[in-house]
Design a protein around this motif. Structure first.
Motif, short mmCIF file in Angstrom:
data_model
loop_
_atom_site.label_atom_id
_atom_site.label_comp_id
_atom_site.label_asym_id
_atom_site.label_seq_id
_atom_site.Cartn_x
_atom_site.Cartn_y
_atom_site.Cartn_z
N MET A 4 0.86 -1.18 0.00
CA MET A 4 0.00 0.00 0.00
C MET A 4 0.89 1.24 0.00
O MET A 4 1.83 1.32 0.80
CB MET A 4 -0.91 0.03 1.23
CG MET A 4 -1.95 -1.07 1.27
SD MET A 4 -3.14 -0.81 2.64
CE MET A 4 -4.15 -2.29 2.49
N THR A 5 0.57 2.16 -0.90
CA THR A 5 1.36 3.38 -1.01
C THR A 5 0.45 4.59 -0.88
O THR A 5 -0.44 4.81 -1.70
CB THR A 5 2.09 3.43 -2.38
OG1 THR A 5 2.86 2.24 -2.55
CG2 THR A 5 2.99 4.65 -2.46
N ASP A 6 0.64 5.33 0.23
CA ASP A 6 -0.10 6.57 0.48
C ASP A 6 -1.62 6.36 0.36
O ASP A 6 -2.33 7.16 -0.25
CB ASP A 6 0.37 7.65 -0.49
CG ASP A 6 0.10 9.06 0.04
OD1 ASP A 6 -0.06 9.21 1.27
OD2 ASP A 6 0.01 10.00 -0.77
N VAL A 7 -2.10 5.27 0.96
CA VAL A 7 -3.52 4.89 0.84
C VAL A 7 -4.37 5.60 1.89
O VAL A 7 -4.06 5.57 3.09
CB VAL A 7 -3.69 3.36 0.96
CG1 VAL A 7 -5.17 2.98 1.13
CG2 VAL A 7 -3.12 2.67 -0.27
N SER A 8 -5.44 6.22 1.44
CA SER A 8 -6.43 6.84 2.33
C SER A 8 -7.82 6.38 1.92
O SER A 8 -8.06 6.03 0.76
CB SER A 8 -6.36 8.37 2.25
OG SER A 8 -5.10 8.85 2.71
N LYS A 9 -8.73 6.39 2.90
CA LYS A 9 -10.11 6.02 2.62
C LYS A 9 -11.05 6.92 3.40
O LYS A 9 -11.00 6.99 4.64
CB LYS A 9 -10.38 4.56 3.02
CG LYS A 9 -11.84 4.12 2.91
CD LYS A 9 -12.33 4.12 1.47
CE LYS A 9 -13.77 3.62 1.38
NZ LYS A 9 -14.26 3.58 -0.02
N THR A 10 -11.89 7.65 2.67
CA THR A 10 -12.92 8.48 3.27
C THR A 10 -14.28 7.99 2.77
O THR A 10 -14.49 7.90 1.55
CB THR A 10 -12.74 9.97 2.90
OG1 THR A 10 -11.45 10.41 3.32
CG2 THR A 10 -13.80 10.82 3.57
N TYR A 11 -15.15 7.65 3.70
CA TYR A 11 -16.48 7.15 3.32
C TYR A 11 -17.40 8.31 2.94
O TYR A 11 -17.12 9.48 3.24
CB TYR A 11 -17.07 6.32 4.45
CG TYR A 11 -16.41 4.97 4.60
CD1 TYR A 11 -16.75 3.92 3.76
CD2 TYR A 11 -15.45 4.75 5.59
CE1 TYR A 11 -16.14 2.68 3.89
CE2 TYR A 11 -14.83 3.51 5.73
CZ TYR A 11 -15.19 2.48 4.87
OH TYR A 11 -14.58 1.25 5.00
N ALA A 12 -18.53 7.96 2.32
CA ALA A 12 -19.47 8.97 1.83
C ALA A 12 -20.01 9.86 2.95
O ALA A 12 -20.38 11.01 2.73
CB ALA A 12 -20.62 8.30 1.09
N ASN A 13 -20.06 9.29 4.19
CA ASN A 13 -20.56 10.08 5.33
C ASN A 13 -19.50 10.99 5.93
O ASN A 13 -19.72 11.65 6.95
CB ASN A 13 -21.11 9.15 6.41
CG ASN A 13 -20.07 8.21 6.99
OD1 ASN A 13 -18.89 8.28 6.63
ND2 ASN A 13 -20.50 7.32 7.87
#
Length: 228
Positions: A4-13
Motif C-alpha cells: 500500500m502506497t499513500d492509501v487513504s479512505k474516506t467514506y461517503a458520510n
C-alpha cells in the motif's frame, strides 16, 4: 507481495477510515493487525480483497494494481485470497463437505478435483471424519475450522482472518491458531485482525497497529500493546 502506497479512505458520510497508509507485506509472512475498535482495521483488510476501494493511493498485490482493477476481474483476484470471518458464514443447509466444495464449484473445477481437494483441506483442519455433518451439528471451533478449510481450498496465496477467534473460548482459540500456523508454514501469507491480546503476546509474529486510521507501530515479533 502486498503493498500500500499513500492509501487513504474516506467514506461517503465523511468518516476518514484510513490516512496515508504505507506498508509492505512479503510472501509467507504472518501479520497481526491490531488496534482499538473503529481504528480502521476492517477497512484495511477489506481493501486487500477489494471489498472497499481507496479514496487515494495505490494497492498492489502480486504486481496487480487493485485501484485500477476492473470489476469483472475482481472475482479472479479473490481466487488468490481466502477470507475467514468471525461469524463463520457457513451455509446451514449444506454439509461440511458441500460448504467447502462450493468455493470450487463456483469456479467450475472438475468434480474429481473438487472431491480430492476438499478432503485434503478437511484433513489439514482435522475434520475429515465430519465431512457429512451439518454446521449446526458442530461446535463453534469446528465451524471456524470449516470456514478456514473453505478459505484455503482454492490454494490462495493470502488468507485474511478477520477476528477468527472472536466468538470462541480460549482453548478453542488456540486450536484455531494451530491451524493458521500450519497453513502459514505451507507458504501462505496470513493477515489476522485481532483483539486477542494473549494470542498476540504468546505466538510472536509481525504486529501492525492502526489507530485513528494511521499505522502507529509496525514491529517484527511485536506485542499487542493494549490493555484489552
Amino acid at each position: 507481495m502486498i503493498e500500500m502506497t499513500d492509501v487513504s479512505k474516506t467514506y461517503a458520510n465523511g468518516v476518514n477510515a484510513l490516512n496515508n497508509i504505507d506498508v509492505l507485506i512479503e510472501k509467507g509472512e504472518f501479520v497481526y493487525i491490531v488496534g482499538p475498535s473503529g481504528a480502521g482495521k476492517s477497512t484495511f483488510i477489506k481493501m486487500i480483497y477489494r471489498e472497499e476501494k481507496p479514496s487515494d493511493g495505490r494497492i498492489m498485490i502480486n504486481g496487480h494494481d487493485l485501484t485500477t482493477l476492473k470489476e469483472k476481474h475482481v472475482p479472479y483476484l479473490r481466487r488468490n485470497i481466502g477470507v475467514v470471518f468471525q461469524d463463520f458464514k457457513l451455509l446451514p443447509k449444506m454439509t461440511v463437505f458441500e460448504n467447502v466444495a462450493f468455493a470450487l464449484e463456483v469456479i467450475e473445477e472438475p468434480r474429481s478435483e473438487i472431491k480430492k481437494r476438499v478432503m485434503e483441506v478437511l484433513d489439514i483442519v482435522k475434520l475429515k471424519n465430519k465431512a457429512r455433518f451439518f454446521p449446526d451439528e458442530l461446535s463453534g471451533g469446528e465451524q471456524q475450522r470449516v470456514s478456514i478449510a473453505r478459505a484455503i481450498v482454492n490454494r490462495p496465496q493470502v488468507v485474511i482472518a478477520d477476528e477468527p477467534t472472536g466468538n470462541l473460548d480460549p482453548d478453542t482459540s488456540w486450536e484455531i491458531m494451530d491451524v493458521l500456523e500450519e497453513i502459514n508454514k505451507r507458504g501462505t501469507t496470513i493477515l489476522m485482525a485481532t483483539h486477542n491480546r494473549s494470542i498476540v503476546n504468546t505466538i510472536k509474529k509481525r504486529v501492525i497497529a492502526i489507530e485513528s486510521g494511521r499505522i502507529v507501530r509496525d514491529e517484527l515479533r511485536g506485542d499487542y500493546g493494549y490493555e484489552r
